[in-house]
Design an enzyme around this catalytic site. Sequence first.
Site, mmCIF file in Angstrom:
data_model
loop_
_atom_site.group_PDB
_atom_site.id
_atom_site.type_symbol
_atom_site.label_atom_id
_atom_site.label_comp_id
_atom_site.label_asym_id
_atom_site.label_seq_id
_atom_site.Cartn_x
_atom_site.Cartn_y
_atom_site.Cartn_z
ATOM 1 N N ARG A 92 -56.333 27.567 92.459
ATOM 2 C CA ARG A 92 -57.187 26.439 92.845
ATOM 3 C C ARG A 92 -58.517 26.963 93.404
ATOM 4 O O ARG A 92 -58.596 28.102 93.869
ATOM 5 C CB ARG A 92 -56.443 25.633 93.901
ATOM 6 C CG ARG A 92 -57.093 24.315 94.277
ATOM 7 C CD ARG A 92 -56.017 23.393 94.774
ATOM 8 N NE ARG A 92 -56.503 22.248 95.498
ATOM 9 C CZ ARG A 92 -56.992 21.134 94.943
ATOM 10 N NH1 ARG A 92 -57.113 21.046 93.636
ATOM 11 N NH2 ARG A 92 -57.368 20.116 95.684
ATOM 12 N N THR A 367 -57.413 14.753 86.198
ATOM 13 C CA THR A 367 -56.797 16.076 86.196
ATOM 14 C C THR A 367 -56.022 16.115 84.900
ATOM 15 O O THR A 367 -55.997 15.135 84.165
ATOM 16 C CB THR A 367 -55.918 16.171 87.458
ATOM 17 O OG1 THR A 367 -56.772 16.123 88.594
ATOM 18 C CG2 THR A 367 -55.047 17.385 87.522
ATOM 19 N N ASN A 387 -61.354 18.076 89.262
ATOM 20 C CA ASN A 387 -61.256 16.996 90.242
ATOM 21 C C ASN A 387 -61.713 15.684 89.606
ATOM 22 O O ASN A 387 -60.941 15.037 88.930
ATOM 23 C CB ASN A 387 -62.001 17.307 91.539
ATOM 24 C CG ASN A 387 -61.618 16.317 92.626
ATOM 25 O OD1 ASN A 387 -60.562 15.717 92.546
ATOM 26 N ND2 ASN A 387 -62.459 16.127 93.614
ATOM 27 N N SER A 439 -52.687 17.248 95.330
ATOM 28 C CA SER A 439 -51.470 16.490 95.008
ATOM 29 C C SER A 439 -50.818 16.999 93.728
ATOM 30 O O SER A 439 -49.773 16.484 93.323
ATOM 31 C CB SER A 439 -51.811 15.008 94.816
ATOM 32 O OG SER A 439 -52.221 14.443 96.024
ATOM 33 N N GLY A 459 -53.628 12.334 88.159
ATOM 34 C CA GLY A 459 -53.618 11.020 88.813
ATOM 35 C C GLY A 459 -53.854 11.047 90.310
ATOM 36 O O GLY A 459 -53.476 10.106 91.001
ATOM 37 N N GLY A 460 -54.461 12.135 90.842
ATOM 38 C CA GLY A 460 -54.728 12.164 92.279
ATOM 39 C C GLY A 460 -53.439 11.959 93.052
ATOM 40 O O GLY A 460 -52.391 12.488 92.671
HETATM 41 N N1 GLY Z 1 -58.053 17.235 92.436
HETATM 42 C C1 GLY Z 1 -56.755 16.821 92.170
HETATM 43 C C2 GLY Z 1 -55.728 17.426 93.071
HETATM 44 O O1 GLY Z 1 -55.816 18.574 93.364
HETATM 45 O O2 GLY Z 1 -54.821 16.800 93.505
#
Ligand code: GLY
Length: 554
Positions: A92, A367, A387, A439, A459-460
Amino acid sequence: MRRLLLLFAIATALPVWSAQPVRAKNGMVVSVEPHATEVGVKILQAGGNAVDAAVAVGLALAVTHPSAGNLGGGGFMLVRLADGRTAFLDFRERAPAAASRNMYLDSNGKATQDSTLGYRASGVPGTVRGLDLASQKFGKLPWAQLVRPAADLASKGYALSYSEANSMRGGGRGMERFPESKRVFLRDGKYYEPGETFIQADLGRTLDRIARLGAKDFYEGETATLLAKDMQEHGGLITLADLKNYKTIERQPLTGKYRGYDIITAPPPSSGGVGILQMLGVLEGTDFAKAGAGSATAVHYITEAMRHFFADRSEHLGDPDFVKVPVTALLEPKYILKIRGSIDPEKATPSSQVHAAVFTGHESNETTHFSVADAQGNVVAVTYTLNGGYGSKVTATGLGFLLNNEMDDFAPKPGEANMYGLIQGEFNAIQPGKTPLSSMVPTILMRDGKPFAVLGSPGGPTIINTVLEVAINMIDWNMNVQDAVNWPRFHHQWMPDQLQMENGYSPDTVDLLTKRGYTVRRVGAQGECAAIRFNNGWLEGAADPRSGGTAAGY
Ligand code: GLY
């Protein structure tokens, strides 16, 4: 016999028909874009293992699914090898060295849009380093062979699908502000049409260098130099030193159990694995499944588990290298019993009565997840992202790839609600080198020591609940993997106190839930799950009908 069959049909509470997954014996790839899925299958056919195929799919999606597939973003890879070894690669984005707690606040202390749009929104990208490490540690084929299909797709082009062409035209709102993005993805306003060949020459050259020179080119070579120069010229934070210092972090996957299944999932800085295990723990001691899939009673119990977890997420989850994440305490049987005991069988608990401090982070829908399995029993689940859709909307000058806006997954202003109404917490405040809370939750389910299913979704915050629901659909309601993926979904995240339900739920069910005290908000689609199930020697792949994705095997 007929009576037995009838009883079985009632007991499993399934529709009289079943959607069929794609079945194959030797290998299976499920991704959100057909060219990328095909790249993965070809790598398997060429003798690559599931990790090789996953690396190649990840690189191909950077070309064919530019809204989320990426070189300029980051993500998580969960691996379980046939010999029993597991690995979790955290590639990440990290906050650049020059990042600071209040960097997105104006002189009045108000949050600006700089965390979502433009050069300052990007964290240091991890995808190329993460995929490179996966290939080195677990792959069989040479790196260049894994990058070449993506380089060819970029330089020779491919026919744009309806959904990708429309996505670039509409979903990429904001790209027109940045001349390089406007030129590459919007053709200076002469939008690409479905079926047109989309050539990305700059990206092809970048991928060609990465194929020949390895990930080093991206972090220390010509690509790194050009990216750092572009950042410097436009007020971005990422420097050559940030790129050079970027490291993929190998973490222990999180593990747990549910109804005899072993679960291998994502540890912090994902909040997802803790969530899946806590919610399944709460649900295991209830009778929710007896009420049947789609029933108001089942939705009620699952939602209460969601509400409690998301309250905990707000206070206790963050980057474990910077804050103390109490994973054991959050999964402690006594604590889980307490949550379960607090659920009223009939009534929704107002979120104001569920105690936790503040909510950390939000993520957008854009995502993507892909799942791969091979004949040897190796399984790989990757969720990675820019993101927001098309990330920061900035395309690195001359390099052809978009940059992430992952800095917005931090809390730009701890304690204040963001644009989704979520309150952000102190554990997820910005610090140099820190990883924003996520998430994303690539997950593998095991049965009797063997893989049972591999799954994940974009899906956040809804990612966590989508993965939870698809797993429950297979385990508790015996759905095949395609039915489990297709089944209507719902989401609750503690705050705001509302239950989001796909339109697939009947008005009667919504009515019953409203009577139980829920405020229901209807939505069209939640997530794009990509799942594979192992079934009596078959690999069964399920792409999500909510996406333009495909499952393919051989
Ligand atoms: N940006 C999406 C996540 O990392 O949950």
